[in-house]
Structures are given as structure tokens and as C-alpha cells.
Write a protein that holds these residues in place. Structure first.
Motif, PDB file in Angstrom:
ATOM      1  N   SER A 187      17.934  29.304   9.020  1.00  0.00           N
ATOM      2  CA  SER A 187      17.656  30.483   9.826  1.00  0.00           C
ATOM      3  C   SER A 187      18.353  31.692   9.221  1.00  0.00           C
ATOM      4  CB  SER A 187      18.142  30.263  11.271  1.00  0.00           C
ATOM      5  OG  SER A 187      17.917  31.420  12.056  1.00  0.00           O
ATOM      6  N   GLN A 188      17.569  32.554   8.569  1.00  0.00           N
ATOM      7  CA  GLN A 188      18.063  33.784   7.951  1.00  0.00           C
ATOM      8  C   GLN A 188      19.252  33.521   7.033  1.00  0.00           C
ATOM      9  OE1 GLN A 188      18.754  36.461  11.278  1.00  0.00           O
ATOM     10  NE2 GLN A 188      16.609  37.108  11.298  1.00  0.00           N
ATOM     11  N   GLU A 189      19.076  32.571   6.124  1.00  0.00           N
ATOM     12  CA  GLU A 189      20.119  32.240   5.155  1.00  0.00           C
ATOM     13  C   GLU A 189      19.722  32.709   3.764  1.00  0.00           C
ATOM     14  OE1 GLU A 189      21.923  28.446   4.968  1.00  0.00           O
ATOM     15  OE2 GLU A 189      21.931  28.137   7.125  1.00  0.00           O
ATOM     16  N   LYS A 190      20.724  33.081   2.974  1.00  0.00           N
ATOM     17  CA  LYS A 190      20.480  33.490   1.598  1.00  0.00           C
ATOM     18  C   LYS A 190      20.122  32.270   0.756  1.00  0.00           C
ATOM     19  CE  LYS A 190      23.621  37.421   1.962  1.00  0.00           C
ATOM     20  NZ  LYS A 190      24.876  38.036   1.490  1.00  0.00           N
ATOM     21  N   LEU A 191      19.326  32.508  -0.294  1.00  0.00           N
ATOM     22  CA  LEU A 191      18.804  31.398  -1.105  1.00  0.00           C
ATOM     23  C   LEU A 191      19.902  30.499  -1.675  1.00  0.00           C
ATOM     24  CD1 LEU A 191      16.336  30.001  -2.296  1.00  0.00           C
ATOM     25  CD2 LEU A 191      16.428  31.594  -4.227  1.00  0.00           C
ATOM     26  N   PRO A 192      21.016  31.035  -2.214  1.00  0.00           N
ATOM     27  CA  PRO A 192      22.053  30.138  -2.752  1.00  0.00           C
ATOM     28  C   PRO A 192      22.583  29.145  -1.733  1.00  0.00           C
ATOM     29  CG  PRO A 192      22.425  32.382  -3.513  1.00  0.00           C
ATOM     30  CD  PRO A 192      21.335  32.451  -2.483  1.00  0.00           C
TER      31      PRO A 192
END
Length: 351
Positions: free
Chosen positions: A283-288
Motif C-alpha cells: 500500500s503506497q510503498e516505494k519500489l525498493p
């Protein structure tokens, strides 16, 4: 009145000089003895202080529980998770049982019987604590029902050590990796999840997640229901501080192993519990951060040849029973990047 040496006879002069010399020698000897006594007292004081420090440090030294001692003597090499593709239950007599997919390891209330793969196994009774171990390889998960009724879900690359029954005043388990615990309430017997780095979680009855992989820079505890206390005993010869914090639902405690600090934040913790239901939710997390979780679960490495935005976030879910090829295709469709998988090196290059 001082003597006049000029008018004294030679014999009296000689006697007086001798007495003066004797007096000077006596004073020198007395001063020397005084210095030696002072030095002796100083040495004794130093030894006493040194002994005092030893006593203090011994007193402050963290007491290691029996389950922690057992864990130290049964350290698992990371390669052991790579060599196997099946969940293993290691009994106290070192007998190893392969656990089938979707099978729950369930103990009866006495802890003397355990049901695995729809078969019941009897364990030898003993006055001493008997520890069983569950090893979960990469790409797998496991579920347990302990003797006290506590439910445990173990994630990929994890290890759990626990007694077959909780006969003492506390309930203690030892975790390496990631686990979700739904603890059976028992106010008389608090439940502790022990981990490496002198980290532990204390609970009476609640639902929480602990992630303590050896390679990770942080140890995290997320609380979904109830209340827990996280405790960390700092390392170092001259450092005996203990950090503590109380978590309420919707809070995460993150221990920075290097800095030896604990930071507590409030956020949506629901996605952290999704894997126990068979999927990873983002949920709305950065790709890394997304790739870090996939790296651990599928035991692969992502190589970034493409510059990734530091602000763009992603939301979605992956089924954990999907093979890696399907995961790669989903990532390509979601991000717009090209993902190239090398099955020999287990590397996924992002172009």
C-alpha cells in the motif's frame, strides 16, 4: 637556642654530627616506609576498585534463558534454507519430519502429542524442557498451533524454537526471521518472543508481527491488536542500558541494530500481516521496499540498471503461490520496466 659549633670541643662536635646524621637517616627511613604504606594502600584500592567493577558487570550482565542458550548452541546457517524446499519439524530427539504444504503443526494441551500431515506423533516425556524447531525454507510458509493455544505463522527463511509445553511461569519462544503471533491470553504466564541482538517482545494476549532476519539492518515489531512491550539490551562492555517501549494497535517499533536505537511510529500495519493469508499486499510503498520483500521470499537478488524514482509509490498484491515468472510479469506490467531473470544466478535485472 642553637649550638655554636665554633666553641664546641672536637669530640662534642663529632657526637653532635653523628646524632644529626642518625636523626636524618631515621626520618628518611620513616618517610620511605610511609610512602610504601601509601603505595600499598593505593594498589589495594586499585585492586578493590577493579574487583568492584567486575562484580558490578557480573551483576548487570544479562541473564540468558534456557531457550536462548539452546538457540546459541543450534545456530542455523543461512545456506540450510537454500538446500531444502520443504518445511521441516525437528523434534527434541533430533528426528526430522517433513511438513507438507498447507499442513498445520498442532500440539495437544500437554505438548506430548503433535499432529503433522494428519498424522499424530508421540514425544518422550521429560522433566527437563524439550525444544522443537521449525525450519521454513525460502518460498515457503508454515503454521503452528502451540500447546497453550497460541497460533504462529512463519514466513519464508524463518526458524522458530519453542518448548513442547509451557510448564514454567513464563512462555518463551525464539525466532529467527519473521513470524506473526496470535497469543492465547494467560495473565499468569506472560508470553515472550526472544530474538538475536538481546531483543524481546513481552505480551499477555495479542496479535503482532516480528521481523528479525539476520541480514536486515532493523528488527521490527508491528501490533495489530492488544498491547506489547519491546525490550532491547544494548551491547558493549561499558553499556548496560535497556531500551523499552510500549506499542498500541497500529504502531511499529523499529530497532536499528547499528545505532542501537528504537523508533516507534504510527501507520497502517494491515499489509504487514497479509502474507499469513497467502498474499503480499503493498500500500503506497516505494519500489525498493517492495523488491526487498520479494527478495527475501523468493531468495533472489534484484539488480537495478534503471534509475528509480524516490517519490513514486506502488500499491497491489502478489499471490505467494505464484511462480517467479508470473511475479516478474506482474512487476513489468505495474512499473513499466523490463525485468530479466537469470535462473542460474537467481538475479533479476531491471532495465
Amino acid at each position: 637556642m642553637y649550638p655554636n659549633f665554633k666553641i664546641l670541643p672536637k669530640k662534642d662536635k663529632a657526637d653532635l654530627k653523628a646524632r644529626i646524621a642518625e636523626s636524618i637517616a631515621f626520618e628518611k627511613q620513616r618517610n620511605r616506609r610511609k610512602r610504601l604504606r601509601t603505595l600499598s594502600w593505593s594498589v589495594a584500592a586499585v585492586l578493590f576498585i577493579g574487583l568492584g567493577i567486575s562484580v558490578v558487570f557480573k551483576k548487570e550482565e544479562k541473564e540468558i534463558s534456557p531457550i536462548e542458550q539452546f538457540a546459541k548452541s543450534n545456530i542455523t546457517d543461512g545456506s540450510s534454507f537454500e538446500k531444502s524446499d520443504q518445511v521441516k519439524l525437528v523434534l527434541s530427539n533430533q528426528e526430522s519430519v517433513t511438513v507438507g504444504d498447507s499442513s498445520t503443526i498442532a500440539y495437544d494441551a500437554s505438548g506430548n502429542k503433535v499432529k503433522v500431515n494428519n498424522k499424530q506423533i508421540k514425544q518422550t516425556k521429560s522433566l527437563e524442557a524439550q525444544y522443537n524447531t521449525v525450519l521454513v525454507p525460502y518460498g515457503k510458509r508454515a503454521q503452528l498451533s502451540l500447546a497453550d493455544g497460541t497460533l504462529v505463522w512463519l514466513n519464508s527463511g524463518s526458524k522458530l524454537i519453542y518448548p513442547t509445553s509451557f510448564d514454567k511461569g513464563t512462555r518463551e519462544v525464539f525466532l529467527e526471521g519473521e513470524g506473526i503471533f496470535d497469543v492465547a491470553h494467560n495473565a499468569a504466564k506472560p508470553f515472550f518472543v526472544k530474538a538475536a541482538n538481546n531483543y524481546s517482545v513481552r505480551v499477555l494476549g495479542t496479535l503482532f508481527n516480528v521481523s528479525c532476519y539476520a541480514k536486515d539492518a532493523k528488527v521490527t515489531t508491528a501490533l495489530l491488536r492488544g498491547k506489547v512491550q519491546v525490550v532491547y539490551a544494548k551491547k558493549g562492555f561499558f553499556n548496560n542500558d535497556t531500551l523499552q517501549g510500549i506499542l498500541k494497535p497500529g504502531m511499529i517499533a523499529a530497532l536499528d541494530k547499528k545505532q542501537q536505537t528504537i523508533k516507534m511510529t504510527v501507520q497502517n500495519v494491515e499489509p504487514l500481516f497479509s502474507w499469513r493469508k497467502g498474499y503480499y499486499e503493498f500500500s503506497q510503498e516505494k519500489l525498493p521496499l517492495v523488491l526487498d520483500k520479494l527478495t527475501r521470499y523468493y531468495n533472489v537478488d534484484f539488480v537495478m540498471n534503471k534509475k528509480v524514482s524516490q517519490t513514486e509509490t506502488y500499491s497491489g498484491a502478489f499471490k505467494l503461490n505464484d511462480d517467479l515468472d508470473k511475479v516478474v510479469k506482474t512487476l513489468e506490467a505495474t512499473t513499466g520496466f523490463e525485468f530479466v531473470y537469470n535462473d542460474k544466478t537467481r538475479e533479476i535485472t531491471i532495465n
